[in-house]
Write an enzyme that holds these catalytic residues in place. Structure first.
Site, PDB file in Angstrom:
ATOM      1  CD  GLU A 147      24.606  20.916  60.094  1.00 15.89           C
ATOM      2  OE1 GLU A 147      23.717  21.774  60.158  1.00 15.89           O
ATOM      3  OE2 GLU A 147      25.412  20.850  59.151  1.00 15.89           O
ATOM      4  CG  ASP A 294      30.764  28.159  56.235  1.00 14.23           C
ATOM      5  OD1 ASP A 294      31.137  27.668  57.301  1.00 14.23           O
ATOM      6  OD2 ASP A 294      29.918  27.607  55.494  1.00 14.23           O
ATOM      7  CD  GLU A 388      27.066  21.231  47.810  1.00  9.35           C
ATOM      8  OE1 GLU A 388      26.792  22.443  47.705  1.00  9.35           O
ATOM      9  OE2 GLU A 388      27.139  20.661  48.897  1.00  9.35           O
TER      10      GLU A 388
END
Ligand code: DMJ
EC number: 3.2.1.113
Length: 943
Positions: A147, A294, A388
């Site tokens: 992140e 992803d 989600e």
């Protein structure tokens, strides 16, 4: 470029083995060229309307950014319901999600390049000054390496990229002297200790001040990381190296990517979700394109675009081929096992995979991109947002929606690729839904539950970094943006890196093509930029023709089990294996099949039956494999059913000034009193009861008469409180948790149980709020005195709420086109008085979500597979699942469709007998064990 052609042409073929810089630049052009010409038949959107929508996006950004700056800055994020900053350590921990917060004004940094894209140059200049003045990157905080890289390093580099662009233009940022880049470099060095592993894969977390090893670091003991976490560094790290000349960053990121590539499952060419950073063993062996993996795929392709290194494209193409072979089941994208890729690992999809159609556009594979995007859009139309996770028959699996931008991202890329105005209409719907359901007086609030429309006190920084960028760009013409967006590539957080980096400081040797993985039939795309002349066969209605057969795919879908099971059995005319959903414990034929599969049935004293599988007792390896699959399906089915039998959460919507229905709180239901799913909502002003705990006759009946009484949790049963306020004339009750600081963000919601006696006398609706949500109402009373709320099963449309003309004049008018709220979903009410739900039990014992693990879940060490099912689950009517439907309107069970020959037919050939099976029993058992383990982990896993 494309406008000249008058059609949706958006790319040029480049010569075979073109010079890499040309490939990089041209491939990037594929992303961003669009057409504005559209033939009759489709409804084009006028420039005026596009401008109007663009302005709406600007206004929405101002609302989000302005409130963050006013009420939260310098905190990392805004809490839009309580209108203050989220400071780590000062709020109850939300677990991993807090690892993005490093006390470095995250939202400001993540918003930097959005300000420039949205033409807010002056604000950008101010924001950069604030970052340089206020941000400290040396805090004693443990943050996520992933992140911090994508949001903070990416944010600083995106800001730097646009700062130097503006400086060169000569008007703004004339004072700028690479200060953001210096900060980025400082941060880069802070992240490097994370790579101190034998594999070169980074630790998932690092302490910004103390690194990994020091005792004060409080991190460094982790053994696993996610594939995306280790494989989403190359763009930022290479950009940092090339901007600064310090090659170490690019080297480290490349090493991590090389390691992941080496560790791919060699026969399927897929990667798992999590990997051991020391041994390189796959920890979770399920594989998809969503959560956990992803952006690893995204960065392989984009690294090729930015760096021009062929090996990245080849790796991407190899993985892509595997994805399309195993995971893609258009319009679905379903996780599989890396070592058994014909076996689905889940019956649900997560929202993060919504980025994939956008990546497919970059790859040039438009058809499946259109199909998946269309399916996702229909899910959104059903729930206003993408939950989600949702099942393959499009029911909500996890109901949150933290305002994720992936779908907007794919919409933007599809519009650029096709020029089809349909995608503008999609964008318009996204804008309307955000304004209608997520906008609160102090920003935009994440959805806690898309079914009820309730909010979470959370506005993630990616909402500003990505959502507004993609939405604005969707409606913008070239002249609306002050620089040429085609000169940049988007990182996974939508930060902009200039393509000229491809020719700068290239001190890392590029890998050349190897022969190791070039057997793909991908020759059209290997070295060329996708060209719509090939992709769309000159048909401007191409996209529409692909969407057309899917137009009812979500609404008309039927409940399905795990699809793609032993396809060759169907082809050969053999009986399909017994499916968990079809199983009836009273059917002798089913019991016989169970026996063959090594599954025995044990009748428990409480009326439930337990299924236990002993693989060794199966009649053959194929039967044993069927047994394993049956057990997995049964566990998943059981978990799904338990989930459905819970009462869904309810909504408390504050409707009086200045909220006007914008703030929606997640509330727990009661197992007694008025069922809000079956009756009209209850609306009324709130009043605190006296005594506040509501445990005796109220001393202030006049205050609560005709109102919704507020009562504190504790000291007596919920039902007793309900009776006391009902006797005082209250029309409803809200029980507020007495545990200070509790919140539905951090604690599982539960339903209030009765008192074990008959509760039919309780007629009023009762809802439960955790302390944090409750204090929003209590604060409102202190500030505004008269506070009116609506108790319901789902937040109501604000237009309907604003029946009071005075209110209406105070509130902004809502769009005429706002669709009415959808009617409530069918509620399955549990009739049982579960003793676990008794008043004094701890909330954890009464969780609505996540669902409890199915009883009897096997311990991997036992090598046995076991599942419990309740009597009600034993008699599922098999015909129910074969009700007719299909993509075109009728119900089609995909399992019954003739299947294409499978690549792995040999694996499960029914003619192979137990003795002839090549795979030794030990390895089969080990595989099963892994499957069970992976399954259990998936169920526990959070996105
Ligand atoms: C963003 O932070 C990035 O897009 C990341 O790659 C995954 N998704 C979040 C937003 O959903």
């Amino acid at each position: 470029m494309s406008e000249a052609g008058g059609g949706p042409g958006w790319g040029f073929p480049v010569p075979q083995r073109a010079p890499w810089s040309l490939v990089a630049a041209t491939a990037a052009l594929c992303l961003v060229s669009a057409t504005s010409v559209w033939p009759a038949g489709a409804a084009p959107m006028s420039r005026e309307e596009r401008q109007k929508l663009g302005n709406q996006v600007l206004e929405m950004f101002d609302h989000a950014y302005g409130n963050y700056m006013e009420h939260a800055y310098p905190a990392d994020e805004l809490m839009p319901l309580t209108c203050r900053g989220r400071v780590r350590g000062q709020e109850p921990s939300r677990g991993d999600v807090d690892d993005a917060l490093g006390k470095f004004s995250l939202t400001l940094i993540d918003s930097l390049d959005t300000l420039v894209v949205l033409n807010k140059t002056k604000e950008f200049e101010d924001a950069v000054r604030k970052v340089l003045r206020d941000v400290n990157l040396d805090n004693d905080v443990v943050v996520s390496v992933f992140e911090t890289n994508i949001r903070v390093l990416g944010g600083l580099l995106g800001g730097h990229s646009l700062a130097i662009m503006l400086k060169e233009k000569g008007e703004y940022m004339q004072w700028y002297n690479d200060e953001l880049l210096q900060m980025a470099k400082q941060l880069g060095y802070k992240l490097l200790p994370a790579f101190n592993t034998t594999s070169g894969l980074p630790y998932p977390r690092i302490n910004l001040k103390f690194g990994i090893r020091k005792p004060e670091a409080r991190t460094g003991t982790e053994t696993d990381t996610c594939t995306a976490c280790a494989g989403t560094l190359i763009l930022e790290f290479a950009a940092l190296s090339r901007f600064t000349g310090a090659t170490i960053f690019e080297e480290y990121a490349r090493k991590a990517l090389d390691f992941l590539w080496e560790k791919r499952q060699r026969s399927s060419n897929l990667v798992g979700v999590t990997i051991n950073i020391h041994t390189g063993d796959w920890v979770r062996k399920d594989s998809g394109v969503g959560a956990g993996i992803d952006s690893y795929y995204e960065y392989l392709l984009k690294a090729y675009v930015l760096l021009g290194d062929d090996s990245f494209l080849e790796r991407f193409n190899t993985h892509y081929d595997a994805i399309m072979r195993y995971i893609s089941q258009p319009p679905l994208l379903l996780d599989v096992h890396i070592h058994k890729p014909m076996l689905n690992a889940r019956t649900w999809m997560d929202a993060l995979l919504a980025f994939f159609p956008g990546l497919q556009v970059l790859k040039g594979d438009i058809r499946p991109a259109i199909e998946t995007h269309e399916m996702l859009y229909q899910v959104i139309k059903k729930h206003n947002f993408l939950p989600e996770a949702f099942t393959i028959d499009f029911r909500v699996h996890w109901a949150q929606h933290p305002l994720r931008p992936e779908f907007a991202e794919s919409t933007y890329f599809l519009y650029k690729a096709t020029g089809d105005p349909y995608y503008l209409e999609v964008g318009k719907t996204l804008i309307e839904n955000l304004n209608k359901y997520a906008r609160v007086p102090c920003g935009f609030a994440a959805m806690k539950d898309v079914r009820t429309g309730s909010h979470e006190d959370r506005m993630d920084s990616f909402f500003l970094a990505e959502m507004f960028k993609y939405l604005y760009l969707l409606f913008a013409d070239k002249e609306d943006i002050i620089f040429d967006i085609e000169d940049y590539i988007f990182t996974t957080e939508a930060h902009l890196l200039p393509l000229w980096l491809s020719t700068t400081n290239q001190s890392i040797p590029k890998k050349n093509t190897t022969s190791e993985y070039t057997e793909l039939d991908d020759s059209n795309f290997d070295w060329t930029c996708p060209n719509t002349q090939i992709l769309f066969p000159n048909d401007p209605l191409y996209a529409q023709s692909i969407r057309e057969p899917l137009k009812n795919v979500v609404d008309k879908s039927c409940p399905r089990g795990i699809i793609r099971v032993r396809e060759e059995s169907f082809r050969s005319g053999a009986k399909p294996p017994l499916r968990a959903r079809d199983f009836m414990a009273t059917n002798p034929e089913h019991l016989e099949i169970l026996k063959k599969m090594g599954v025995s049935l044990i009748h428990l004293k409480d009326g439930r039956v337990q299924l236990v599988q002993h693989a060794i007792q199966a009649a053959s390896s194929i039967d044993a494999e069927d047994g394993l699959r049956f057990m997995q399906e049964m566990i998943e089915l059981s978990s799904q059913q338990q989930k459905e039998q819970q009462l869904p959460p309810r909504a408390v919507q504050i409707v009086s000034h200045p909220f006007f229905g914008r703030v929606v709180l997640t509330a727990g239901p009661a197992q007694f009193g008025l069922d809000l799913s079956k009756h009209k909502e209850t609306r009324g002003f709130v009043a605190s009861s006296k005594p506040y705990n509501g445990c005796s006759e109220l001393t202030n009946p006049e205050a609560v008469m005709g109102k919704i009484a507020l009562i504190q949790r504790g000291q007596c049963m919920f039902a007793e409180k309900a009776r006391n306020i009902q006797n005082a004339g209250a029309i409803g009750g809200i029980v507020i948790d007495d545990n200070e600081g509790s919140s539905s963000d951090t604690a599982p919601l539960f339903q209030m149980a009765g008192d074990g006696k008959d509760t039919d006398d309780i007629k009023i609706p009762m809802l439960f709020l955790f302390s944090k949500e409750g204090s929003i109402i209590l604060d409102a009373i202190r500030e505004y005195e008269d506070v009116e709320v609506l108790l319901s099963d789902k937040a109501k449309d604000r237009a309907a709420i604003l029946k009071d003309p005075e209110m209406e004049s105070e509130e902004q008018p809502s769009s005429e086109n706002d669709p009415p709220n959808q009617s409530a979903e069918q509620i399955i009410t549990s009739s049982s008085q579960d003793p676990d739900l008794a008043e004094q039990a701890a909330p954890e014992e009464r969780a609505l979500s996540p669902p409890p693990e199915p009883a009897g879940a096997p311990s991997p060490a036992e090598m046995d597979n076991a599942a419990n099912i309740s009597p009600s689950e034993q008699n599922s009517d098999p015909t129910e699942n074969h009700e007719s439907t299909s993509l075109g309107g009728e119900c089609t069970d995909l399992d019954d469709q003739p299947q294409e020959p499978s690549e792995t037919e040999e694996d499960s050939n029914p003619n192979v007998s137990w003795g002839q099976k090549a795979q030794p029993i030990d390895s089969i058992l080990a595989d099963w064990n892994e499957d069970i383990e992976a399954f259990e982990m998936m169920e526990k896993d959070e996105l």
